[in-house]
Write a protein that holds these residues in place. Structure first.
Motif, PDB file in Angstrom:
ATOM      1  N   ALA A 110       0.593  -1.375  -0.292  1.00 27.19           N
ATOM      2  CA  ALA A 110      -0.197  -0.139   0.104  1.00 27.19           C
ATOM      3  C   ALA A 110       0.715   1.263  -0.172  1.00 27.19           C
ATOM      4  O   ALA A 110       2.137   1.305   0.256  1.00 27.19           O
ATOM      5  N   ILE A 111       0.439   2.445  -0.176  1.00 26.60           N
ATOM      6  CA  ILE A 111       0.880   3.368  -0.117  1.00 26.60           C
ATOM      7  C   ILE A 111       0.597   4.423   1.095  1.00 26.60           C
ATOM      8  O   ILE A 111      -0.744   4.293   1.685  1.00 26.60           O
ATOM      9  N   GLY A 112       1.317   5.526   1.319  1.00 24.17           N
ATOM     10  CA  GLY A 112       0.546   5.834   2.670  1.00 24.17           C
ATOM     11  C   GLY A 112       0.908   5.252   4.093  1.00 24.17           C
ATOM     12  O   GLY A 112       1.578   4.541   4.404  1.00 24.17           O
ATOM     13  N   HIS A 157       8.264   8.435  -7.262  1.00 21.85           N
ATOM     14  CA  HIS A 157       8.379   8.721  -5.417  1.00 21.85           C
ATOM     15  C   HIS A 157       8.889   8.770  -4.793  1.00 21.85           C
ATOM     16  O   HIS A 157      10.224   9.058  -4.811  1.00 21.85           O
ATOM     17  N   LEU A 158       8.788   9.626  -3.117  1.00 19.81           N
ATOM     18  CA  LEU A 158       9.903   9.762  -2.387  1.00 19.81           C
ATOM     19  C   LEU A 158       9.794   9.111  -1.923  1.00 19.81           C
ATOM     20  O   LEU A 158       8.484   8.290  -0.729  1.00 19.81           O
ATOM     21  N   ASP A 159      10.655   8.128  -0.529  1.00 16.58           N
ATOM     22  CA  ASP A 159      10.720   7.571   0.495  1.00 16.58           C
ATOM     23  C   ASP A 159      10.526   8.131   1.595  1.00 16.58           C
ATOM     24  O   ASP A 159      10.873   7.920   3.175  1.00 16.58           O
ATOM     25  N   ASP A 214       8.799  12.457   8.893  1.00 10.84           N
ATOM     26  CA  ASP A 214      10.337  12.578   7.974  1.00 10.84           C
ATOM     27  C   ASP A 214      11.935  11.813   8.636  1.00 10.84           C
ATOM     28  O   ASP A 214      12.734  11.720   8.445  1.00 10.84           O
ATOM     29  N   ALA A 215      10.822  10.913   9.374  1.00 12.20           N
ATOM     30  CA  ALA A 215      11.782   9.941  10.126  1.00 12.20           C
ATOM     31  C   ALA A 215      12.814   8.763   9.346  1.00 12.20           C
ATOM     32  O   ALA A 215      14.335   8.660   9.618  1.00 12.20           O
ATOM     33  N   ARG A 216      12.415   8.316   8.171  1.00 17.72           N
ATOM     34  CA  ARG A 216      13.705   7.935   7.488  1.00 17.72           C
ATOM     35  C   ARG A 216      13.958   8.759   6.032  1.00 17.72           C
ATOM     36  O   ARG A 216      13.720   9.748   5.789  1.00 17.72           O
ATOM     37  N   LEU A 234      21.934   2.795  -1.929  1.00 17.21           N
ATOM     38  CA  LEU A 234      22.234   3.444  -1.004  1.00 17.21           C
ATOM     39  C   LEU A 234      21.560   4.976  -1.212  1.00 17.21           C
ATOM     40  O   LEU A 234      22.784   5.646  -1.908  1.00 17.21           O
ATOM     41  N   PHE A 235      20.590   5.658  -1.347  1.00 14.49           N
ATOM     42  CA  PHE A 235      20.521   7.508  -1.302  1.00 14.49           C
ATOM     43  C   PHE A 235      19.489   7.882  -0.294  1.00 14.49           C
ATOM     44  O   PHE A 235      18.365   6.967   0.670  1.00 14.49           O
ATOM     45  N   LEU A 236      19.582   9.372   0.275  1.00 13.49           N
ATOM     46  CA  LEU A 236      19.108  10.326   0.346  1.00 13.49           C
ATOM     47  C   LEU A 236      17.261   9.752   0.709  1.00 13.49           C
ATOM     48  O   LEU A 236      16.752  10.203  -0.630  1.00 13.49           O
ATOM     49  N   SER A 237      16.820   9.794   2.002  1.00 15.68           N
ATOM     50  CA  SER A 237      15.670   9.616   1.384  1.00 15.68           C
ATOM     51  C   SER A 237      14.649  10.576   0.978  1.00 15.68           C
ATOM     52  O   SER A 237      13.549  10.436  -0.047  1.00 15.68           O
TER      53      SER A 237
END
Length: 218
Positions: free
Chosen positions: A61-63, A132-134, A140-142, A185-188
């Motif tokens: 799912a999303i959200g 999308h962004l993670d 904004d914890a991720r 690996l990348f900044l979420s």
């Protein structure tokens, strides 16, 4: 013997961590193909396939929280969340190596990462995940995303690449083939990305390093 080999593979931080941290600091993303051994990947793939055959995955799912919903026009993969406290040997080895990354990132880049959440992801034939962004809208914890691919001998024409956009306007991108042992690996909060349609089943582990924040997830 298998457990002994896995323990040996994560016993001490490998030199490749220095290269990972330096590249991450320079450009905000990094691709590594050496941290996980072919044996690590084979065991993780076997674990993923076993759970899939047992019907333990659910449609992604999303959200978040009350806003969570299934939108097949945005993503069509299925996932199985991983429990680090009750992980089988292959998954425990995965968490151990990602813990090495967490400690190295915190020591060198002061990101304040405190935990990792991860799941297996299976993209059946034709599945995708739109750009999308993670990051959740209210949480904004991720902070740092980690994607590890489990697909041995992935054909060039099989699709399923992760398209990583290198600028906020999404004008420039890098396509990463989901080859076994490739870790991205990348900044979420910085890099938009999507999964292009796969022409055969595609397996991976997706994880997010989280930091403590004052935000609430609703």
């Amino acid at each position: 013997m298998t457990e002994q080999l896995l323990s040996a593979s994560v016993a001490s931080p490998p030199p490749v961590l220095d290269s990972i941290i330096n590249t991450l600091a320079e450009q905000g993303w990094v691709i590594d193909r050496s941290l996980f051994t072919p044996q690590d990947i084979a065991l993780l793939r076997d674990e993923c396939v076993q759970h899939w055959r047992q019907g333990e995955f659910h449609e992604a799912a999303i959200g978040q929280a009350s806003e969570q919903r299934r939108l097949s026009e945005i993503r069509s993969d299925s996932v199985l969340w991983l429990d680090e406290d009750n992980a089988p040997p292959a998954v425990a080895a995965y968490f151990a190596k990602l813990e090495q990354i967490r400690q190295a990132v915190n020591q060198s880049l002061f990101m304040g990462l405190v935990e990792l959440e991860s799941h297996f992801a299976v993209f059946p034939t034709g599945a995708f995940y739109k750009n999308h962004l993670d990051r959740f809208r209210h949480d904004d914890a991720r902070t740092l995303s980690a994607v590890l691919y489990l697909n041995q001998d992935w054909p060039d024409d099989a699709g399923g690449e992760m398209r990583l956009y290198l600028d906020p306007e999404c004008q420039h991108h890098l396509d990463v083939a989901p080859e076994a042992g490739t870790l991205v690996l990348f900044l979420s909060d910085r890099f938009w990305h999507e999964v292009l349609p796969a022409r055969q089943p595609r397996l991976s582990i997706t994880g997010w390093f989280r930091r403590h924040t004052g935000n609430v997830p609703w």
